[in-house]
Design a protein around this motif. Structure first.
Motif, PDB file in Angstrom:
ATOM      1  N   GLU A   1      -1.000   5.471  41.176  1.00 39.68           N
ATOM      2  CA  GLU A   1      -2.112   6.218  42.032  1.00 39.68           C
ATOM      3  C   GLU A   1      -3.073   5.356  42.330  1.00 39.68           C
ATOM      4  O   GLU A   1      -3.807   5.410  43.524  1.00 39.68           O
ATOM      5  CB  GLU A   1      -2.389   7.410  41.426  1.00 39.68           C
TER       6      GLU A   1
ATOM      7  N   ARG B   1      -2.951  16.434  36.403  1.00 37.89           N
ATOM      8  CA  ARG B   1      -2.712  16.428  37.735  1.00 37.89           C
ATOM      9  C   ARG B   1      -3.277  17.420  38.568  1.00 37.89           C
ATOM     10  O   ARG B   1      -3.717  18.589  38.153  1.00 37.89           O
ATOM     11  CB  ARG B   1      -1.074  16.321  37.943  1.00 37.89           C
ATOM     12  N   HIS B   2      -3.751  17.042  39.825  1.00 39.31           N
ATOM     13  CA  HIS B   2      -4.163  17.997  40.660  1.00 39.31           C
ATOM     14  C   HIS B   2      -2.949  19.124  41.001  1.00 39.31           C
ATOM     15  O   HIS B   2      -1.856  18.676  40.783  1.00 39.31           O
ATOM     16  CB  HIS B   2      -4.560  17.304  42.033  1.00 39.31           C
TER      17      HIS B   2
ATOM     18  N   HIS C   1      -0.719  17.937  46.355  1.00 39.02           N
ATOM     19  CA  HIS C   1      -1.206  16.848  47.139  1.00 39.02           C
ATOM     20  C   HIS C   1      -0.644  16.875  48.593  1.00 39.02           C
ATOM     21  O   HIS C   1       0.320  17.903  48.779  1.00 39.02           O
ATOM     22  CB  HIS C   1      -1.011  15.488  46.533  1.00 39.02           C
TER      23      HIS C   1
ATOM     24  N   HIS D   1       2.434  20.508  42.462  1.00 46.33           N
ATOM     25  CA  HIS D   1       2.291  19.972  41.275  1.00 46.33           C
ATOM     26  C   HIS D   1       2.654  20.938  40.186  1.00 46.33           C
ATOM     27  O   HIS D   1       2.473  20.329  38.943  1.00 46.33           O
ATOM     28  CB  HIS D   1       1.230  19.049  40.968  1.00 46.33           C
TER      29      HIS D   1
ATOM     30  N   ARG E   1      -9.547  15.547  49.069  1.00 46.05           N
ATOM     31  CA  ARG E   1      -9.926  15.890  47.765  1.00 46.05           C
ATOM     32  C   ARG E   1      -8.833  15.288  46.938  1.00 46.05           C
ATOM     33  O   ARG E   1      -9.187  14.901  45.690  1.00 46.05           O
ATOM     34  CB  ARG E   1     -10.345  17.291  47.608  1.00 46.05           C
ATOM     35  N   PHE E   2      -7.723  15.659  47.078  1.00 48.95           N
ATOM     36  CA  PHE E   2      -6.457  15.285  46.627  1.00 48.95           C
ATOM     37  C   PHE E   2      -5.543  14.031  47.192  1.00 48.95           C
ATOM     38  O   PHE E   2      -6.050  13.964  48.393  1.00 48.95           O
ATOM     39  CB  PHE E   2      -5.608  16.492  46.300  1.00 48.95           C
TER      40      PHE E   2
ATOM     41  N   PRO F   1      -8.341   9.589  47.422  1.00 47.21           N
ATOM     42  CA  PRO F   1      -9.175  10.894  47.411  1.00 47.21           C
ATOM     43  C   PRO F   1     -10.832  10.446  47.445  1.00 47.21           C
ATOM     44  O   PRO F   1     -11.117   9.198  46.940  1.00 47.21           O
ATOM     45  CB  PRO F   1      -9.035  11.501  46.205  1.00 47.21           C
TER      46      PRO F   1
END
Length: 335
Positions: free
Chosen positions: A18, A149-150, A153, A179, A265-266, A324
């Motif tokens: 990432e 994790r968010h 996404h 997620h 944001r993600f 992000p």
């Protein structure tokens, strides 16, 4: 290898992937804001310290990438040098660099993107797992544990900004990937910077937000600041890990500053933007905003790639692997 190492190693590889994808966006290693954009895993593997100057940070990251790419087959390494902006002009955004290399090797940009993703995965694996040349064992690189994790996404965001009608309209279609299991709420944010000087707080009554598909809004949008709005969307049924969902909404505004960007944001895999100025209202100047700090997105001063409207008065741009908190889109100078 202990059991704990084996359990965390895939997560560490994912975290580094990432960060590498975020690093290659925009101008890559030539980005003027590289110091703030380099993630914690990139800084750790390249030996960056908090005391390093911006120039040292850049050189350490470029040197580490060069060493990792040297261990890959030349064809893959060549893609890596283009993807991270090590080779070629330093003022081309990520997709333009891949398109240039694709023309040289006679491959479409989608093929180049897939190969660039493969290249990033190989670098992350090599960085996290050091294979000893004289031993069969492997040892994990000392990376920090990845942050949680968010909840989701964006796999794809498509926006149509219509400027040639009496009322400005924004149509957004967003496809997300969950997620977590049981995702029942999707929180989304919009920012509409004020046009007035001095600025007046945004009035929700003047902001026409309508959800057109993909669920419902059970509560009214709420103001988080003088220019930022929060929406809470509910899909028809809760989403489980890996499930996709699309929602579609429209926003109407009376006025708009001369730029439009997506600042996720993600993580966001792809963003497509179509801005329709109309044939009679094409701006004097149009430019690309690719992976910039959100506070500088509206600044017309920095040198940026120029864009041209087509015969219908429209501009189309596309971005991949959006980082992000960085901004992607276009700006313009009205004629």
């Amino acid at each position: 290898m202990t059991r704990n190492e084996g359990d965390t190693m895939p997560a560490k590889i994912t975290a580094l992937v990432e960060d590498l994808k975020a690093l290659r966006t925009g101008l890559g290693v030539e980005d003027p804001h590289l110091v703030t954009r380099a993630g914690v895993t990139i800084r750790r593997v390249s030996g960056v310290t908090d005391d390093d100057s911006p120039g040292i940070v850049r050189e350490k990251i470029k040197s580490w990438l060069g060493r990792m790419l040297a261990q890959l087959p030349e064809a893959t390494a060549r893609i890596g040098r283009a993807a991270f902006g090590i080779d070629g002009p330093g003022d081309l955004p990520y997709l333009a660099r891949l398109e240039n290399l694709g023309r040289v090797v006679d491959r479409e940009v989608r093929t180049m993107q897939r190969r660039a993703d493969h290249m990033v995965g190989r670098i992350a694996e090599m960085a996290v797992i050091h294979r000893q040349p004289d031993a069969a064992a492997t040892t994990p690189f000392d990376l920090p544990e990845p942050l949680p994790r968010h909840p989701w996404h964006s796999a794809q965001v498509r926006v149509d900004l219509i400027l040639d009608q009496p009322e400005i309209e924004v149509f957004e279609n967003r496809r997300i990937v969950s997620h977590v299991d049981g995702l029942a709420e999707i929180t989304h944010w919009l920012s509409v910077p004020p046009v007035e000087h001095p600025p007046n707080p945004l009035d929700l009554a003047d902001l026409g937000i309508t959800l057109l598909g993909g669920g419902d809004m059970r509560t009214q949008p709420r103001m988080l600041s003088s220019s930022r709005v929060e929406l809470v969307l509910h899909p028809p049924s809760p989403l489980n890990t890996g499930e996709h969902h699309e929602f579609f909404f429209r926003v109407r505004v009376a006025t708009l500053l001369p730029f439009y960007v997506c600042t996720p944001r993600f993580a966001c895999d792809e963003f497509q933007l179509r801005v329709r100025f109309g044939r009679d209202h094409i701006p004097e100047r149009i430019w690309l905003i690719d992976g910039e700090l959100s506070m500088e997105a509206a600044d017309p001063v920095p040198a940026r790639p120029a864009l041209r409207a087509d015969n219908a008065g429209e501009v189309h741009v596309k971005f991949a692997d959006l980082a992000p908190s960085s901004s992607y889109g276009i700006g313009w100078q009205p004629s």
